[in-house]
Every structure is written in C-alpha cells, then in structure tokens.
Write an enzyme that holds these catalytic residues in place. Structure first.
Site, PDB file in Angstrom:
ATOM      1  N   SER A   1      -3.087  11.420  78.783  1.00 16.31           N
ATOM      2  CA  SER A   1      -1.213  11.492  78.572  1.00 16.31           C
ATOM      3  C   SER A   1      -0.585  11.170  77.969  1.00 16.31           C
ATOM      4  O   SER A   1      -1.135   9.091  78.450  1.00 16.31           O
ATOM      5  CB  SER A   1      -1.070  11.038  80.640  1.00 16.31           C
ATOM      6  OG  SER A   1       0.806  11.442  80.667  1.00 16.31           O
TER       7      SER A   1
ATOM      8  N   SER B   1      13.698  13.128  75.497  1.00 21.15           N
ATOM      9  CA  SER B   1      14.692  12.904  75.716  1.00 21.15           C
ATOM     10  C   SER B   1      15.361  12.276  75.092  1.00 21.15           C
ATOM     11  O   SER B   1      16.300  12.776  75.208  1.00 21.15           O
ATOM     12  CB  SER B   1      14.888  13.841  77.195  1.00 21.15           C
ATOM     13  OG  SER B   1      14.581  12.696  77.954  1.00 21.15           O
TER      14      SER B   1
ATOM     15  N   LYS C   1      18.089  23.239  81.614  1.00 17.38           N
ATOM     16  CA  LYS C   1      19.345  22.357  80.540  1.00 17.38           C
ATOM     17  C   LYS C   1      19.268  23.911  79.788  1.00 17.38           C
ATOM     18  O   LYS C   1      20.064  24.269  79.619  1.00 17.38           O
ATOM     19  CB  LYS C   1      17.945  21.477  80.370  1.00 17.38           C
ATOM     20  CG  LYS C   1      17.639  20.328  80.708  1.00 17.38           C
ATOM     21  CD  LYS C   1      16.867  19.698  80.643  1.00 17.38           C
ATOM     22  CE  LYS C   1      16.086  18.698  81.695  1.00 17.38           C
ATOM     23  NZ  LYS C   1      16.989  18.283  82.246  1.00 17.38           N
TER      24      LYS C   1
ATOM     25  N   THR D   1      14.750   4.078  83.219  1.00 17.59           N
ATOM     26  CA  THR D   1      14.611   5.647  81.756  1.00 17.59           C
ATOM     27  C   THR D   1      14.200   5.219  81.182  1.00 17.59           C
ATOM     28  O   THR D   1      13.851   5.702  80.039  1.00 17.59           O
ATOM     29  CB  THR D   1      16.174   6.011  82.102  1.00 17.59           C
ATOM     30  OG1 THR D   1      16.250   6.048  83.486  1.00 17.59           O
ATOM     31  CG2 THR D   1      16.074   7.432  81.857  1.00 17.59           C
TER      32      THR D   1
HETATM   33  N1  PMP Z   1      10.546  17.593  81.825  1.00 18.59           N
HETATM   34  C1  PMP Z   1      11.329  16.301  81.782  1.00 18.59           C
HETATM   35  C2  PMP Z   1      10.664  15.897  80.353  1.00 18.59           C
HETATM   36  C3  PMP Z   1      12.462  15.729  81.784  1.00 18.59           C
HETATM   37  O1  PMP Z   1      13.067  15.240  81.213  1.00 18.59           O
HETATM   38  C4  PMP Z   1      12.965  16.617  83.243  1.00 18.59           C
HETATM   39  C5  PMP Z   1      14.274  16.331  84.305  1.00 18.59           C
HETATM   40  N2  PMP Z   1      15.482  16.000  83.307  1.00 18.59           N
HETATM   41  C6  PMP Z   1      11.979  17.051  83.832  1.00 18.59           C
HETATM   42  C7  PMP Z   1      11.028  17.913  83.526  1.00 18.59           C
HETATM   43  C8  PMP Z   1      12.285  18.067  85.401  1.00 18.59           C
HETATM   44  O2  PMP Z   1      13.010  19.366  85.070  1.00 18.59           O
HETATM   45  P1  PMP Z   1      13.934  19.772  85.811  1.00 18.59           P
HETATM   46  O3  PMP Z   1      15.695  18.945  85.888  1.00 18.59           O
HETATM   47  O4  PMP Z   1      14.194  20.854  86.118  1.00 18.59           O
HETATM   48  O5  PMP Z   1      13.933  19.032  87.629  1.00 18.59           O
END
Ligand code: PMP
Length: 407
Positions: free
Chosen positions: A136, A188, A247, A362
């Site tokens: 991972s 992100s 998103k 985060t």
């Molecule tokens: N994977 C990533 C990389 C995320 O950033 C996020 C939430 N921001 C998720 C999964 C979860 O997706 P969801 O908001 O649809 O629960």
C-alpha cells in the site's frame, strides 16, 4: 461513575493540540453556485465556496437534479432494504452497467460511499486470496488503510509513488504469494499523480494484482471522465478500479469496477455491501445522469481546466505559495495549524470566502494548508476576488510571499 469526563478530556486534548474541528453551515443555491449562504454567528451572509469536492458542479447541474426529482416522484426515496432484500432497484442496475462501461470492465458494484467501497472491498478481496500480501502507498486514504487493516492480511507500505521501493517489496515477497498493490491516481491533498504505467509494469513483472482509487479523478480526467487511468491509457491494465459518485459526479455512493468474477465474489462476501440498505434509487438515477453527461460532454471538464489554470497563474503571480502540480487541486501552503485556521477564519469573516484549513492528521504536521478547488463555475471575477482576499490575509497574518511576478 462519571463518564462525561472521558469525553470532555478527549475534547480538551483536541483543543490543546488545535485539532478541534469547527464546521461551517452552508446553504447552497443552485442558481448561483459557487455562491452560497453562510449561517454563522452574525446571522446569514453571502460567501463564495472555494473548497467543494463537487469538483464540476454536477450536484447542481440540471440533468442531475431533474433526474433525481423525477426518480423520487416516481419511485420514492428510500431503497427499502439491502440489495439482497428489496434494495436492488432498476436505477442501481443501470448505474452499475454504465460504470462498468465507463471503466472498460466486465462489471461494477455500487456501495453507499467511496469510503465503504474501499474499506469493505479491499478487506474482502484480500481475504479471498490465500496468504495475500497487501502493498500500500504510504499516502493512501484512511478508507484504504482501514480496508487493509480489516483484511487481517500481511501488509507492506511503500514510499509514496516510489517505484524502486515498490519493486524491492515485490521482489522480497516472491512470485508464489498473492499480492495486491493498492494506490490512488490523483492524491487529494498535494494534487500529485501516481505513475500508473510504472506500477502496472511492476505488477506484471512480479505477478501482483492492482487496485486503484480514482476518487479524485473520475468525471474529471479521460475523454469520457473515466479517470486518470483513462487519461493515460491504462484502464485495461488495472484489475480493480474504485471510485466515488460524490465528487466529480456530484452525488453520493462509491463503487468497484473489475472482472465479473471479482465483482460477483465481493457481492456475496463483503459485509459493507451485504448488511446495509442500498443507495436510494433517486441518488442512483442522479449519479447515472451525471456519469452519462460527463461521458458524452467535455464542457465541464474543459471549463474547469481553464479556471484551474487561471487560478494557479493568478495566485502565483501575486506571490502566494501554491504547491505545484498538474491537477485541479490548488494547495496554498501555510505550514502552521494556528495560522491556517486564522487565515481561513479571516477569509470567511472579512472577505466572504470559504476555504476550510487542512491540518494534521489529514496532512503531515508542518504542511498545513488551504486547499482550493476551482470548479467550472468560478468566474474570472471570483478568481480575482480570491487572489485579493488571500493577499490581504497573507499580509495581515505576516505570512511569507514570494516576489510578485508579472501577471
Ligand atoms: N478515497 C479517497 C482517496 C478519498 O479522498 C475519499 C474521501 N474524500 C474516499 C475514498 C471516500 O469517498 P466518499 O467521500 O465517497 O466516501
């Protein structure tokens, strides 16, 4: 026994560490997105939202809202049960077929969120492989980390996007053992992208499966919005693609797309799929409308790219510390949790600009930032206003600015 003090102590610790979360109450108005009403301590005020993950504004697009309203009128709101008991509705089945097509896979399976699809999907797939090793990326999202943990499988973490380290781990694992490489396409917080082809080359060489999270890329990249793998021509090289409907597609829900056998096995083994009520049919209908629209039209993607480029250029020109990347995410670095929070508060209170600060856990400590996400609907005037407000805030807080460049 006084139970309250345990919770009070936990909250006090968060406040001491400046990690206590403050949410802002926003009321969107589809007719003037990304302008919205902020219900704050001084009453209701107009703000511009600069931190939405509804990256393309599809959550307020007419084709999407009309699909949802029509479906709710016809079919009602709740799914009425788990997928096994009454919850497999026509819109979900149609949505799964569209998602499989979008990613060039045999099948897809929808979950109630992207979080759930990762958590239960990774754990289930790994449990079905004897003595599986999960490999991972160190920057993977919490939902993937939880999936790895729940699988009970052995794990190795590779340095972020580091193909040399990944190869070392694969080599050491040996060729006989089942292995899954788990990674994201667009990360992100920094907005950097993974070397998808390089990872697929290694997976092929060492006989590993690949599991790619495209949560921050679907709808936005690729000629049909199939994500970053579509953009770089790697979709068919990936075993499992996971993404969200929340998103780029502006709704709610998550999914896996893969070969029929993988999807069918997950369908019958994943607790996060089996034991929970299905997505409401109107949400599935709305998501399907968004997927179909973005498969056929480049309008939102093209406009977003233009406005992202303009935002980056403008902020850089006035000397703001924008973290460079090639994606739609515009991180403006602060490097201190208190100052990031102060900057966000000042932007909201004094300038009517809503950008949530991003603090530890985060992002790593010392890399606290404002994370700006321009949509196709952030006009040139709004970009100008953002740039002026950031500049005033940076000066008021004594944050560092680079020399001004010619705009
Ligand atoms: N994977 C990533 C990389 C995320 O950033 C996020 C939430 N921001 C998720 C999964 C979860 O997706 P969801 O908001 O649809 O629960």
């Amino acid at each position: 026994m006084n139970y309250d003090r345990y919770f009070e102590d936990a909250l006090a610790a968060l406040k001491r560490e400046r990690r206590y979360r403050v949410f802002i109450t926003i009321e969107h108005d589809t007719s003037r997105f990304p302008r919205a009403s902020w219900h704050g301590p001084h009453g209701t005020r107009d703000v511009t939202v600069w931190c939405t993950n509804d990256y393309l504004g599809m959550g307020r697009h007419k084709v999407v809202t009309e699909a949802m309203a029509a479906s709710a009128g016809r079919m009602g709101v709740g799914a009425g049960g788990t997928r096994n008991i009454a919850g497999t509705s026509k819109p979900i089945v149609d949505l799964e077929a569209a998602l499989a097509r979008l990613h060039g896979k045999q099948a897809a399976l929808v979950f109630t969120s992207g979080y759930v699809s990762n958590e239960t999907g990774i754990a289930t797939i790994a449990k079905l492989l004897p003595d599986c090793l999960l490999i991972s990326d160190e920057m993977n999202h919490n939902s993937m980390i939880e999936g790895v943990r729940r699988s009970g499988s052995d794990k190795r973490i590779f340095r972020h996007n580091d193909l040399v380290h990944l190869e070392e781990i694969l080599k050491a694992a040996g060729s006989e053992r089942p292995k899954i490489i788990i990674f994201e396409s667009v990360y992100s917080m920094d907005g950097d992208v993974s070397p998808i082809h390089g990872i697929c080359d290694l997976a092929k060489r060492y006989g590993a499966m690949t599991y790619l999270d495209e949560v921050h890329a679907v709808g936005l990249y690729g000629a049909h919005g199939g994500g970053y793998a579509e953009e770089v021509g790697a979709m068919e090289r990936l075993d499992v693609i996971e993404a969200t409907l929340a998103k780029g597609f502006g709704c709610l829900g998550g999914y896996l797309a893969a070969k029929e056998a993988i999807i069918d096995a997950v369908r019958s083994h994943a607790p996060g799929f089996i034991f929970t009520t299905a997505l409401p049919p109107p949400v599935a209908a709305a998501a399907l409308a968004a997927v179909e629209h973005l498969s056929a039209s480049d309008t939102e993607r093209a406009r977003q790219r233009t406005q992202v480029a303009r935002t980056k250029a403008r902020l850089e020109a006035v000397g703001l510390p924008v973290l460079a990347n090639n994606t739609h995410i515009v991180p403006v670095m602060v490097g201190d949790p208190q100052l990031a929070k102060a900057a966000s508060d000042m932007l909201l209170e004094d300038h009517g600009i809503y950008v949530q600060p991003i603090n530890y856990p985060t992002v790593p400590r010392g890399t606290e930032r404002l994370r700006i996400t321009p949509t196709p609907y952030h006009s040139d005037d709004l970009i100008e206003e953002l740039s002026d407000a950031l500049l005033a805030t940076w000066r008021a807080l004594g944050l560092s600015l680079a020399a001004r460049r010619a705009a």
